[in-house]
Design an enzyme around this catalytic site. Structure first.
Site, short mmCIF file in Angstrom:
data_model
loop_
_atom_site.label_atom_id
_atom_site.label_comp_id
_atom_site.label_asym_id
_atom_site.label_seq_id
_atom_site.Cartn_x
_atom_site.Cartn_y
_atom_site.Cartn_z
N ASN A 125 0.83 -1.22 0.00
CA ASN A 125 0.00 0.00 0.00
C ASN A 125 0.87 1.26 0.00
OD1 ASN A 125 0.99 0.20 2.59
ND2 ASN A 125 -0.98 0.52 3.58
N VAL A 150 -3.41 -4.78 2.95
CA VAL A 150 -3.73 -6.13 3.44
C VAL A 150 -4.81 -6.13 4.52
CG1 VAL A 150 -1.51 -7.18 2.82
CG2 VAL A 150 -1.80 -6.15 5.11
N ARG A 171 -7.35 -21.14 1.48
CA ARG A 171 -8.18 -21.34 0.30
C ARG A 171 -7.41 -21.92 -0.89
NH1 ARG A 171 -12.65 -17.00 -1.76
NH2 ARG A 171 -13.12 -18.04 -3.73
N TYR A 223 2.84 -2.62 17.83
CA TYR A 223 3.68 -3.46 16.97
C TYR A 223 3.93 -4.82 17.62
CZ TYR A 223 7.78 -4.69 14.09
OH TYR A 223 8.68 -5.31 13.25
P1 NAD Z 1 9.36 -1.48 5.64
O1 NAD Z 1 8.58 -0.46 6.37
O2 NAD Z 1 10.48 -1.03 4.76
O3 NAD Z 1 8.43 -2.42 4.78
C1 NAD Z 1 7.10 -2.72 5.10
C2 NAD Z 1 6.30 -2.68 3.82
O4 NAD Z 1 4.93 -3.04 4.11
C3 NAD Z 1 6.27 -1.29 3.18
O5 NAD Z 1 6.51 -1.40 1.80
C4 NAD Z 1 4.86 -0.79 3.47
O6 NAD Z 1 4.40 0.15 2.52
C5 NAD Z 1 4.07 -2.10 3.46
N1 NAD Z 1 2.83 -2.02 4.24
C6 NAD Z 1 2.65 -1.52 5.49
N2 NAD Z 1 1.36 -1.62 5.86
C7 NAD Z 1 0.70 -2.23 4.82
C8 NAD Z 1 -0.64 -2.60 4.60
N3 NAD Z 1 -1.60 -2.38 5.50
N4 NAD Z 1 -0.95 -3.18 3.41
C9 NAD Z 1 -0.01 -3.40 2.47
N5 NAD Z 1 1.28 -3.05 2.62
C10 NAD Z 1 1.63 -2.47 3.79
O7 NAD Z 1 9.92 -2.48 6.75
P2 NAD Z 1 10.91 -3.71 6.62
O8 NAD Z 1 12.09 -3.42 7.47
O9 NAD Z 1 11.12 -4.08 5.20
O10 NAD Z 1 10.08 -4.85 7.37
C11 NAD Z 1 9.35 -5.83 6.65
C12 NAD Z 1 8.76 -6.84 7.61
O11 NAD Z 1 9.79 -7.45 8.38
C13 NAD Z 1 7.76 -6.24 8.62
O12 NAD Z 1 6.71 -7.14 8.80
C14 NAD Z 1 8.58 -6.12 9.88
O13 NAD Z 1 7.77 -6.21 11.02
C15 NAD Z 1 9.52 -7.32 9.76
N6 NAD Z 1 10.76 -7.09 10.52
C16 NAD Z 1 11.72 -6.24 10.07
C17 NAD Z 1 12.87 -6.02 10.82
C18 NAD Z 1 13.96 -5.10 10.37
O14 NAD Z 1 14.93 -4.90 11.13
N7 NAD Z 1 13.93 -4.55 9.19
C19 NAD Z 1 13.02 -6.67 12.05
C20 NAD Z 1 12.00 -7.51 12.49
C21 NAD Z 1 10.88 -7.74 11.70
#
Ligand code: NAD
Ligand code: UDP
Length: 310
Positions: free
Chosen positions: A32, A57, A104, A143
């Protein structure tokens, strides 16, 4: 087989799309664009095996896929606290919708969970068996608790509906394509160092984190997805633990910056120590992080320099 990647335009999602396409897969990316950017996947848009869909989502979607990598969720504290209710909806409704889809179309689904499920841990390093110490009403709870519910959903859809699930608990990851404005420690310090501005150390800088370079992390995620018969949860991270102060000093050295250190108040509920126990990842996947912090930081600094010039 088609791979579906939610959060595909984000930091980790875009690198994961690169890796899956490089393995010869077809990839559908959903995003998004809340914290992600089209720029992160622009180089993939001409590839006939890649499709990017603007979708939130928190609403359901029907697609064909064999694998679902569920990453959609803002990850930096500034971003996830900007609209905390939306963050909870993204974790809870988003995971329900992706699990419903997996059920599904009989897809295997992997949740990008987080070390934040351990909260401010009393056990060190953190093993998967540890239940964590999370403040359910604190500023990070949207979170942390969102991801804890997402994990519970994964476990219960597996038990009740036979969905083939994977839970990866990702520890702090860094690298090119982190958003410049995301307020995370690595991006903040590199930007501040390159601009010769003060390096903002929260608290006394004695809190620790363990930083994993993005290529290592993506390899671990892809391996876990293809591993048969092990649902996790599984820690994925680099066990090299450093203090925030040590990180600042390393970045100052690598950038040759004239920045001074500036001490600021520690945010509420900021975890004091964080380090993954990666024995299970080694055992189940034969995986461990390989890129040393200084090497990964050099790549990230080079990327930030290019971004600043542009
Ligand atoms: P990021 O913010 O760069 O990426 C998240 C992506 O999800 C973005 O492109 C955002 O636009 C999209 N998004 C957010 N809400 C949405 C929604 N409602 N519908 C559709 N898209 C949506 O963060 P990241 O660092 O790439 O993290 C990705 C995943 O990994 C996340 O789930 C995060 O919790 C997990 N994570 C990341 C880290 C880290 O250090 N980078 C650590 C632990 C967990
Ligand atoms: N931090 C800091 N200065 C900053 C940004 C973050 O000292 O400009 C600290 C923060 O207080 C935390 C650590 O660095 O202790 C990691 O913060 P980040 O937001 O990157 O991730 P998380 O706290 O979610 O691990």
């Amino acid at each position: 087989m088609i791979d579906l990647v939610t959060g595909a335009a984000g930091f980790l999602g875009s690198h994961l799309c690169d890796a899956l396409l490089a393995r010869g897969h077809e990839v559908i990316g959903l995003d998004n664009f809340f914290t992600g950017r089209k720029e992160n996947v622009r180089h993939l848009l001409g590839d006939p095996r890649f499709e990017l869909i603007r979708h939130d989502v928190t609403s359901p979607i029907l697609l064909e896929a064999g694998r679902i990598y569920h990453l959609a969720c803002p990850a930096s504290p500034i971003h996830y606290q900007y609209n905390p209710v939306k963050t909870i909806k993204t974790s809870v409704l988003g995971t329900i919708h992706m699990l419903g889809l997996a059920k599904r179309v009989k897809a295997r689904i992997l949740l990008a969970s987080t070390s934040e499920v351990y909260g401010d841990p009393e056990q060190h390093p953190q093993r998967e068996s540890y239940w964590g110490r999370v403040n359910p009403i604190g500023p990070r709870s949207c979170y942390d608790e969102g991801k804890r519910v997402a994990e519970s959903l994964m476990v219960n859809y597996r038990a009740q509906n036979g969905v083939d699930t994977r839970i990866a608990r990702i520890f702090n990851t860094y690298g090119p394509r982190m958003a410049l404005n995301d307020g995370r420690v690595v991006s903040n310090f590199i930007l501040q160092a390159l601009r010769h501005e003060p390096i903002t150390i929260f608290g006394r800088g004695e809190q620790t984190r363990s930083f994993c370079y993005v290529s290592d992390l993506v390899e671990g995620v892809a391996l876990m997805m293809e591993q048969d018969g092990f649902a996790g949860p599984l820690n994925l991270g680099n066990p090299q633990e450093v203090t925030v102060l040590e990180l600042a000093e390393t970045i100052l050295r690598l950038t040759g910056s004239r920045s001074k250190l500036e001490f600021r108040p520690l945010p509420a509920d900021d975890p004091e120590r964080r380090c993954p126990d990666v024995a299970l990842a080694r055992e189940k996947l034969g995986w461990e992080a390989r890129v040393p912090l200084a090497d990964g930081l050099r790549e990230t600094i080079a990327h930030f320099r290019r971004e600043l010039k542009a």
